[in-house]
Design an enzyme around this catalytic site. Structure first.
Site, PDB file in Angstrom:
ATOM      1  N   ASN A  91       0.838  -1.200   0.000  1.00  0.00           N
ATOM      2  CA  ASN A  91       0.000   0.000   0.000  1.00  0.00           C
ATOM      3  C   ASN A  91       0.878   1.256   0.000  1.00  0.00           C
ATOM      4  O   ASN A  91       2.029   1.215  -0.420  1.00  0.00           O
ATOM      5  CB  ASN A  91      -0.999  -0.018   1.152  1.00  0.00           C
ATOM      6  CG  ASN A  91      -2.370   0.495   0.730  1.00  0.00           C
ATOM      7  OD1 ASN A  91      -2.492   1.627   0.270  1.00  0.00           O
ATOM      8  ND2 ASN A  91      -3.391  -0.333   0.884  1.00  0.00           N
ATOM      9  N   ARG A  92       0.351   2.367   0.487  1.00  0.00           N
ATOM     10  CA  ARG A  92       1.017   3.661   0.288  1.00  0.00           C
ATOM     11  C   ARG A  92       1.706   4.175   1.553  1.00  0.00           C
ATOM     12  O   ARG A  92       1.212   3.963   2.668  1.00  0.00           O
ATOM     13  CB  ARG A  92       0.003   4.697  -0.212  1.00  0.00           C
ATOM     14  CG  ARG A  92      -0.470   4.385  -1.624  1.00  0.00           C
ATOM     15  CD  ARG A  92      -1.649   5.219  -2.052  1.00  0.00           C
ATOM     16  NE  ARG A  92      -1.968   4.925  -3.447  1.00  0.00           N
ATOM     17  CZ  ARG A  92      -2.749   3.910  -3.839  1.00  0.00           C
ATOM     18  NH1 ARG A  92      -3.303   3.110  -2.945  1.00  0.00           N
ATOM     19  NH2 ARG A  92      -2.962   3.693  -5.119  1.00  0.00           N
ATOM     20  N   HIS A 117       3.384   0.060  -2.690  1.00  0.00           N
ATOM     21  CA  HIS A 117       3.727  -1.365  -2.752  1.00  0.00           C
ATOM     22  C   HIS A 117       5.234  -1.642  -2.737  1.00  0.00           C
ATOM     23  O   HIS A 117       5.741  -2.465  -3.504  1.00  0.00           O
ATOM     24  CB  HIS A 117       3.085  -2.006  -3.976  1.00  0.00           C
ATOM     25  CG  HIS A 117       1.595  -2.110  -3.891  1.00  0.00           C
ATOM     26  ND1 HIS A 117       0.910  -2.235  -2.687  1.00  0.00           N
ATOM     27  CD2 HIS A 117       0.632  -2.089  -4.859  1.00  0.00           C
ATOM     28  CE1 HIS A 117      -0.397  -2.314  -2.920  1.00  0.00           C
ATOM     29  NE2 HIS A 117      -0.601  -2.215  -4.217  1.00  0.00           N
ATOM     30  N   HIS A 193      -1.545 -10.022  -3.659  1.00  0.00           N
ATOM     31  CA  HIS A 193      -2.304  -9.109  -4.516  1.00  0.00           C
ATOM     32  C   HIS A 193      -3.024  -9.850  -5.644  1.00  0.00           C
ATOM     33  O   HIS A 193      -3.011  -9.415  -6.802  1.00  0.00           O
ATOM     34  CB  HIS A 193      -1.368  -8.052  -5.103  1.00  0.00           C
ATOM     35  CG  HIS A 193      -2.018  -6.738  -5.402  1.00  0.00           C
ATOM     36  ND1 HIS A 193      -3.039  -6.608  -6.310  1.00  0.00           N
ATOM     37  CD2 HIS A 193      -1.798  -5.491  -4.911  1.00  0.00           C
ATOM     38  CE1 HIS A 193      -3.394  -5.333  -6.385  1.00  0.00           C
ATOM     39  NE2 HIS A 193      -2.662  -4.637  -5.531  1.00  0.00           N
ATOM     40  N   GLU A 323      -7.003  -7.622  -0.105  1.00  0.00           N
ATOM     41  CA  GLU A 323      -5.623  -7.710   0.380  1.00  0.00           C
ATOM     42  C   GLU A 323      -5.603  -7.547   1.901  1.00  0.00           C
ATOM     43  O   GLU A 323      -5.667  -6.438   2.411  1.00  0.00           O
ATOM     44  CB  GLU A 323      -4.779  -6.619  -0.278  1.00  0.00           C
ATOM     45  CG  GLU A 323      -4.871  -6.597  -1.800  1.00  0.00           C
ATOM     46  CD  GLU A 323      -4.541  -5.222  -2.364  1.00  0.00           C
ATOM     47  OE1 GLU A 323      -3.461  -4.689  -2.045  1.00  0.00           O
ATOM     48  OE2 GLU A 323      -5.389  -4.685  -3.104  1.00  0.00           O
TER      49      GLU A 323
END
Length: 358
Positions: A91-92, A117, A193, A323
């Site tokens: 993720n971020r 990611h 993912h 996820e």
């Protein structure tokens, strides 16, 4: 005979872009199959990807229910992370930086000013070692391992990572992701993912599939999909899937579809809990996901436009991702569950995916 086998393997490599199944050693790239009856999963040690998952429908007809490609070359050029193991931090991360124990760590940005990611050379782009491979039997399994070096994509410390896939009982897939910090504290958030379409990877969109997400709260995001730091109720929002509803029933209330982290109910311990259930009424296939992680990212492949297996073109809403994960950007939000792993300690992420028909 030996000459024939060499020619056969070479032909498979030319045609499919993969060595023959089970042929990779050490850091060569290979394709591996786990099979239990008519339930089978194919994987590659490039990015520890799930390549395919074959499952019968209510009529006994087999279909591949994960999106992906036919060749390794396509996975190497992929930007969608089809079936990948994502890390060191999925993720971020806002501003591609964070402070830990008084030290500012600057990471490699790959989505504007932010990191997504694990950066441009995250775990989905490396070749993993195959530590164990048992293709059939009572519990077919494979274990991949990777050593992430201190400073890789800007992250602190050496990290030893293991990802295992195992088939259990009747149509169950267990995914185990473990990591050990060797010499420095570091954030870790590993994610599988896979892009799921229970009707089959080439069956069209997933808007008619029914979903239930076991979360009363979610983490809102800004225009760049960075969490604001709030944890708010799903009640009265399009994010409320506490009761089963079709994915398409509320998606028009959103600008760009679903791409949001849910705070799962019952978090706070390491026990498996229900994250989500998905049901495709046409095929009868059902998928139930359990996890020990505090969150799950629900993503509906909103901007997808990619040629995949067999030349089929995947369009927006062609699949959904669920996820299971730690909260996005947790390194910059002290109120989120911590994803910091200290030297000598372990990170462990468990997923149990149960497939059935009715």
């Amino acid at each position: 005979m030996a000459k024939f086998c060499v020619l056969l393997c070479f032909s498979l490599l030319l045609i499919f872009g993969f060595p023959a199944i089970g042929s990779a050693t050490k850091e060569e790239v290979g394709m591996y199959e786990l099979k239990k009856g008519n339930f089978s999963v194919k994987l590659t040690n490039y990015g520890a990807h799930i390549i395919s998952l074959l499952l019968p429908d209510k009529y006994g007809k087999l279909a591949d229910i994960v999106l992906g490609y036919d060749t390794i070359k396509e996975y190497k050029n992929d930007s969608s992370n089809f079936g990948a193991t994502v890390g060191r931090v999925a993720n971020r991360i806002a501003g591609a930086q964070f402070t830990l124990n008084g030290t500012l760590y600057k990471l490699v940005a790959n989505e504007g000013k932010n990191m997504l990611h694990g950066g441009p050379k995250g775990f989905s782009t490396v070749v993993w070692k195959v530590k164990k491979y048992s293709p059939e039997g009572r519990t077919p399994c494979i274990v991949f391992a990777y050593h992430s070096f201190d400073g890789e994509e800007g992250f602190p410390g050496d990290l030893h990572v293991i990802v295992g896939y195992k088939l259990l009982g009747d149509n169950k897939l267990r995914i185990t992701m473990k990591a050990k910090a060797l010499n420095k504290a570091t954030p870790v958030n590993l994610v599988n993912h896979a892009y799921w379409n229970l009707g089959g990877h080439n069956s069209g969109d997933i808007l008619s599939e029914e979903i239930q997400i076991f979360a009363s709260h979610y983490t809102p995001v800004d225009s760049k999909l960075i969490p604001t730091g709030e944890i708010v109720t799903v009640k009265g929002t399009p994010y409320d899937f506490l009761k089963p509803s079709t994915i398409g029933s509320k998606i028009n209330k959103l600008t760009n579809g679903y791409d949001i982290n849910y705070a799962l109910d019952g978090s706070g311990n390491d026990k498996l809990k229900k994250a989500a259930i998905v049901h495709d009424k046409k095929s009868g296939r059902m998928m139930e996901i359990l996890t020990n992680q505090p969150g799950v990212q629900f993503y509906t492949s909103n901007t997808l436009h990619q040629k995949g297996k067999g030349g089929f073109v995947y369009e927006p809403y062609a699949a959904l991702c669920l996820e299971t994960q730690g909260f996005p950007d947790s390194v910059n939000h002290p109120n989120f569950p911590s994803q910091i792993v200290n030297p000598g300690t372990y990170y462990k992420h468990q997923m149990l995916i149960k497939f059935s028909n009715f």
